[in-house]
Design a protein around this motif. Structure first.
Motif, PDB file in Angstrom:
ATOM      1  N   GLY A  72       0.619  -1.424  -0.001  1.00 20.78           N
ATOM      2  CA  GLY A  72       0.028   0.154   0.049  1.00 20.78           C
ATOM      3  C   GLY A  72       0.797   1.293   0.112  1.00 20.78           C
ATOM      4  O   GLY A  72       0.362   2.199   0.321  1.00 20.78           O
ATOM      5  N   ALA A  73       2.030   1.171  -0.511  1.00 24.02           N
ATOM      6  CA  ALA A  73       2.916   2.464  -0.491  1.00 24.02           C
ATOM      7  C   ALA A  73       2.466   3.447  -1.533  1.00 24.02           C
ATOM      8  O   ALA A  73       1.965   3.041  -2.599  1.00 24.02           O
ATOM      9  CB  ALA A  73       4.442   1.804  -0.924  1.00 24.02           C
ATOM     10  N   ASP A  74       2.653   4.525  -1.278  1.00 25.93           N
ATOM     11  CA  ASP A  74       2.381   5.714  -2.235  1.00 25.93           C
ATOM     12  C   ASP A  74       3.721   6.058  -2.794  1.00 25.93           C
ATOM     13  O   ASP A  74       4.761   5.301  -2.371  1.00 25.93           O
ATOM     14  CB  ASP A  74       1.881   6.844  -1.567  1.00 25.93           C
ATOM     15  N   ALA A  75       3.761   6.820  -3.837  1.00 30.63           N
ATOM     16  CA  ALA A  75       4.777   7.267  -4.666  1.00 30.63           C
ATOM     17  C   ALA A  75       6.014   7.790  -3.946  1.00 30.63           C
ATOM     18  O   ALA A  75       7.078   7.111  -4.151  1.00 30.63           O
ATOM     19  CB  ALA A  75       4.598   8.134  -5.866  1.00 30.63           C
ATOM     20  N   GLN A  76       5.877   8.746  -3.058  1.00 30.13           N
ATOM     21  CA  GLN A  76       6.893   9.080  -2.268  1.00 30.13           C
ATOM     22  C   GLN A  76       7.440   8.216  -1.381  1.00 30.13           C
ATOM     23  O   GLN A  76       8.801   8.009  -1.396  1.00 30.13           O
ATOM     24  CB  GLN A  76       6.341  10.324  -1.373  1.00 30.13           C
ATOM     25  N   VAL A  79       9.651   5.707  -3.740  1.00 30.12           N
ATOM     26  CA  VAL A  79      10.963   6.465  -4.380  1.00 30.12           C
ATOM     27  C   VAL A  79      11.915   6.446  -3.017  1.00 30.12           C
ATOM     28  O   VAL A  79      12.999   6.112  -3.322  1.00 30.12           O
ATOM     29  CB  VAL A  79      10.549   8.031  -4.809  1.00 30.12           C
ATOM     30  N   VAL A  80      11.550   6.743  -1.775  1.00 33.83           N
ATOM     31  CA  VAL A  80      12.701   6.902  -0.787  1.00 33.83           C
ATOM     32  C   VAL A  80      12.970   5.189  -0.416  1.00 33.83           C
ATOM     33  O   VAL A  80      14.328   5.109  -0.227  1.00 33.83           O
ATOM     34  CB  VAL A  80      11.837   7.378   0.445  1.00 33.83           C
ATOM     35  N   GLU A  81      12.100   4.393  -0.600  1.00 36.87           N
ATOM     36  CA  GLU A  81      12.541   2.842  -0.336  1.00 36.87           C
ATOM     37  C   GLU A  81      13.610   2.639  -1.389  1.00 36.87           C
ATOM     38  O   GLU A  81      14.445   2.138  -0.837  1.00 36.87           O
ATOM     39  CB  GLU A  81      11.480   2.160  -0.299  1.00 36.87           C
ATOM     40  N   MET A  82      13.133   2.733  -2.674  1.00 37.22           N
ATOM     41  CA  MET A  82      14.377   2.290  -3.678  1.00 37.22           C
ATOM     42  C   MET A  82      15.431   3.219  -3.817  1.00 37.22           C
ATOM     43  O   MET A  82      16.582   2.273  -4.018  1.00 37.22           O
ATOM     44  CB  MET A  82      13.568   2.462  -4.962  1.00 37.22           C
ATOM     45  N   THR A  83      15.475   4.382  -3.607  1.00 37.44           N
ATOM     46  CA  THR A  83      16.395   5.176  -3.924  1.00 37.44           C
ATOM     47  C   THR A  83      17.809   4.911  -2.574  1.00 37.44           C
ATOM     48  O   THR A  83      18.751   4.757  -2.720  1.00 37.44           O
ATOM     49  CB  THR A  83      16.427   6.682  -3.802  1.00 37.44           C
ATOM     50  N   PHE A 353      15.144  20.402 -10.721  1.00 37.34           N
ATOM     51  CA  PHE A 353      15.057  19.190  -9.928  1.00 37.34           C
ATOM     52  C   PHE A 353      13.679  18.977  -9.439  1.00 37.34           C
ATOM     53  O   PHE A 353      13.302  17.908  -9.102  1.00 37.34           O
ATOM     54  CB  PHE A 353      16.181  19.548  -8.803  1.00 37.34           C
ATOM     55  N   VAL A 354      12.977  19.967  -9.207  1.00 39.54           N
ATOM     56  CA  VAL A 354      11.667  19.777  -8.543  1.00 39.54           C
ATOM     57  C   VAL A 354      10.880  19.175  -9.642  1.00 39.54           C
ATOM     58  O   VAL A 354       9.924  18.339  -9.391  1.00 39.54           O
ATOM     59  CB  VAL A 354      10.801  21.384  -8.100  1.00 39.54           C
ATOM     60  N   ASP A 355      10.777  19.705 -10.889  1.00 43.41           N
ATOM     61  CA  ASP A 355      10.180  19.122 -12.086  1.00 43.41           C
ATOM     62  C   ASP A 355      10.442  17.452 -12.223  1.00 43.41           C
ATOM     63  O   ASP A 355       9.676  16.950 -12.429  1.00 43.41           O
ATOM     64  CB  ASP A 355      10.576  19.655 -13.450  1.00 43.41           C
ATOM     65  N   ALA A 356      11.644  17.320 -12.081  1.00 44.68           N
ATOM     66  CA  ALA A 356      12.501  15.858 -12.252  1.00 44.68           C
ATOM     67  C   ALA A 356      11.627  15.057 -11.312  1.00 44.68           C
ATOM     68  O   ALA A 356      11.303  13.861 -11.400  1.00 44.68           O
ATOM     69  CB  ALA A 356      13.735  15.849 -12.271  1.00 44.68           C
ATOM     70  N   TRP A 357      11.616  15.469  -9.984  1.00 44.50           N
ATOM     71  CA  TRP A 357      11.069  14.835  -8.809  1.00 44.50           C
ATOM     72  C   TRP A 357       9.732  14.583  -9.158  1.00 44.50           C
ATOM     73  O   TRP A 357       8.965  13.450  -8.907  1.00 44.50           O
ATOM     74  CB  TRP A 357      11.174  15.649  -7.677  1.00 44.50           C
ATOM     75  N   ASN A 358       8.787  15.626  -9.479  1.00 42.17           N
ATOM     76  CA  ASN A 358       7.226  15.443  -9.736  1.00 42.17           C
ATOM     77  C   ASN A 358       6.944  14.442 -10.839  1.00 42.17           C
ATOM     78  O   ASN A 358       6.040  13.795 -10.608  1.00 42.17           O
ATOM     79  CB  ASN A 358       6.812  16.926 -10.053  1.00 42.17           C
ATOM     80  N   GLU A 359       7.974  14.415 -11.783  1.00 40.44           N
ATOM     81  CA  GLU A 359       7.708  13.581 -13.102  1.00 40.44           C
ATOM     82  C   GLU A 359       7.978  12.232 -12.623  1.00 40.44           C
ATOM     83  O   GLU A 359       7.255  11.068 -12.799  1.00 40.44           O
ATOM     84  CB  GLU A 359       8.666  13.817 -14.138  1.00 40.44           C
ATOM     85  N   LEU A 360       8.931  11.863 -11.662  1.00 39.06           N
ATOM     86  CA  LEU A 360       9.359  10.537 -10.976  1.00 39.06           C
ATOM     87  C   LEU A 360       8.225  10.139 -10.391  1.00 39.06           C
ATOM     88  O   LEU A 360       7.899   9.008 -10.543  1.00 39.06           O
ATOM     89  CB  LEU A 360      10.580  10.711 -10.286  1.00 39.06           C
ATOM     90  N   LEU A 361       7.625  10.828  -9.437  1.00 37.02           N
ATOM     91  CA  LEU A 361       6.616  10.368  -8.595  1.00 37.02           C
ATOM     92  C   LEU A 361       5.416  10.090  -9.249  1.00 37.02           C
ATOM     93  O   LEU A 361       4.544   9.077  -9.238  1.00 37.02           O
ATOM     94  CB  LEU A 361       6.262  11.580  -7.438  1.00 37.02           C
ATOM     95  N   GLU A 362       5.318  11.054 -10.493  1.00 38.63           N
ATOM     96  CA  GLU A 362       3.949  10.652 -11.282  1.00 38.63           C
ATOM     97  C   GLU A 362       4.205   9.280 -11.984  1.00 38.63           C
ATOM     98  O   GLU A 362       3.094   8.289 -12.084  1.00 38.63           O
ATOM     99  CB  GLU A 362       4.053  11.608 -12.458  1.00 38.63           C
ATOM    100  N   LYS A 363       5.337   9.003 -12.435  1.00 39.56           N
ATOM    101  CA  LYS A 363       5.749   7.582 -13.226  1.00 39.56           C
ATOM    102  C   LYS A 363       5.759   6.433 -12.164  1.00 39.56           C
ATOM    103  O   LYS A 363       5.178   5.452 -12.582  1.00 39.56           O
ATOM    104  CB  LYS A 363       6.923   7.766 -13.782  1.00 39.56           C
ATOM    105  N   ILE A 364       6.119   6.791 -11.082  1.00 43.84           N
ATOM    106  CA  ILE A 364       5.980   5.747  -9.984  1.00 43.84           C
ATOM    107  C   ILE A 364       4.715   5.377  -9.449  1.00 43.84           C
ATOM    108  O   ILE A 364       4.448   4.248  -9.482  1.00 43.84           O
ATOM    109  CB  ILE A 364       6.886   6.005  -8.764  1.00 43.84           C
TER     110      ILE A 364
END
Length: 372
Positions: A72-76, A79-83, A353-364
């Motif tokens: 049940g993890a959300d994107a944030q 991402v933290v777990e994987m990185t 960097f903000v745009d890259a992070w938001n895009e990453l969260l969206e894809k995940i």
């Protein structure tokens, strides 16, 4: 294995080479270890764009994403777990370098969520959480050198956590970063931490300065010969003059007191060293920035170029201060507003960097949804 002669020469000259890239495939395939063994790589840096490319390419993260979706993890959270898993694994790969250099190298950097760059308290909280989650002594947490980031840098260092200060463009901001670092070490000493275990680098972005100033020179409609004389030199001049500040603070009593307590130097790190203008040498921002106690963090393409033809010259950073001062004066006379340039670059750099992070969260999040 034998080290490449050109990368080895840079290390001999005092330049630590850190790879500006990380992925699970690079770790699991042994490629990172191979670069350590053959191209003198002694550290790794990451950023949101790097993780965005890694986490959304191939299938190295598929199984973990499926498990995270089931939990049940959300994107944030995902991402933290994987990185942090990747950074922890890279820290382990670089642990022998860390041990052999007594902590000088063997470092892996992970960045605080760039959306927190304007929030001091949240930056501190997440920086400490990331360091604890990675759980390795050779991790460094990246904190942007914004005005709000300066007190965060001090507070995180005071807790004994090593910090990579990122997105520095201006000489005045660098002086503020040095002050924040010294304040942090003073706090760490008061808190009873072993100062010899706390490391920091100050990441000065280089090629982006040339990209912005070259574009402005073209818009000024100056004589073509004048443009040719001025373009493509500001990035290196700016970085070299930052190194002069690095030399100056070592002559202060404040630093001497900390050094006597075991503190280690905050080294200048040259970031954004991939050449963006194809008219310039692909090793321009490596060969032009050679000095002791520095780090150059390179994308793999630039690393390969250095390994192929990165022969360094006898010219070193401290030999060029007068010329670099003159160059920035010449730019000012031509109509380039230095303060406007560096302010623009900081704003744009953070937004990227903000745009890259938001895009990453969206894809995940899309991938998590596909597993449900």
């Amino acid at each position: 294995m034998t080290q490449n002669q050109y990368t080895q020469a840079l290390e001999t000259a005092g330049v630590s080479l850190w790879l500006d890239d990380l992925s699970r495939d690079r770790i699991n395939s042994g490629d990172l270890q191979h670069l350590i063994d053959t191209k003198t790589i002694t550290g790794v840096t990451t950023n949101p764009a790097i993780f965005g490319k890694a986490l959304t390419s191939g299938d190295a993260y598929t199984a973990q994403l499926a498990n995270l979706a089931t939990a049940g993890a959300d994107a944030q959270t995902a991402v933290v777990e994987m990185t942090t898993d990747d950074v922890r694994a890279a820290c382990d790969v670089l642990a022998p370098v860390y041990a052999a250099t007594n902590g000088y190298d063997g470092r892996v950097s992970i960045e605080v969520d760039p959306r927190l760059a304007w929030d001091t308290d949240s930056t501190v909280t997440q920086a400490l959480e990331l360091a604890q989650k990675v759980g390795r002594e050779n991790v460094m947490v990246k904190i942007p050198g914004t005005r709000e980031g300066l007190p965060a840098i001090s507070r995180v260092l005071a807790e004994g956590v090593s910090v990579n200060v990122t997105l520095i463009f201006s000489l005045s901001r660098y002086r503020e970063v040095v002050n924040a670092w010294l304040t942090g070490l003073e706090g760490a000493r008061s808190n009873g931490h072993d100062l010899s275990k706390i490391h920091s680098v100050a990441s000065f972005f280089v090629s982006r300065v040339d990209t912005e100033i070259d574009a402005q020179l073209e818009r000024l409609e100056l004589p073509s010969q004048q443009v040719l004389q001025l373009r493509g030199r500001a990035g290196i001049a700016n970085a070299r003059l930052a190194y002069r500040i690095f030399e100056q603070f070592q002559d202060t009593e404040r630093w001497r007191l900390l050094a006597s307590a075991g503190a280690r130097l905050q080294r200048p790190l040259w970031a954004s060293t991939g050449t963006k203008n194809p008219e310039y040498s692909d090793v321009r921002y490596v060969n032009g920035l050679v000095a002791e106690y520095t780090v150059n963090t390179l994308p793999e393409e630039t690393l390969n170029a250095v390994a192929d033809h990165g022969e360094i010259t006898d010219s070193r950073i401290p030999d060029n201060y007068a010329m670099d001062d003159d160059h920035l004066d010449d730019l000012a006379r031509a109509g380039i507003d230095y303060n406007q340039v560096v302010a623009t670059l900081e704003t744009e750099g953070l937004q990227k960097f903000v745009d890259a992070w938001n895009e990453l969260l969206e894809k995940i999040q899309e991938q998590l949804n596909a597993h449900n």
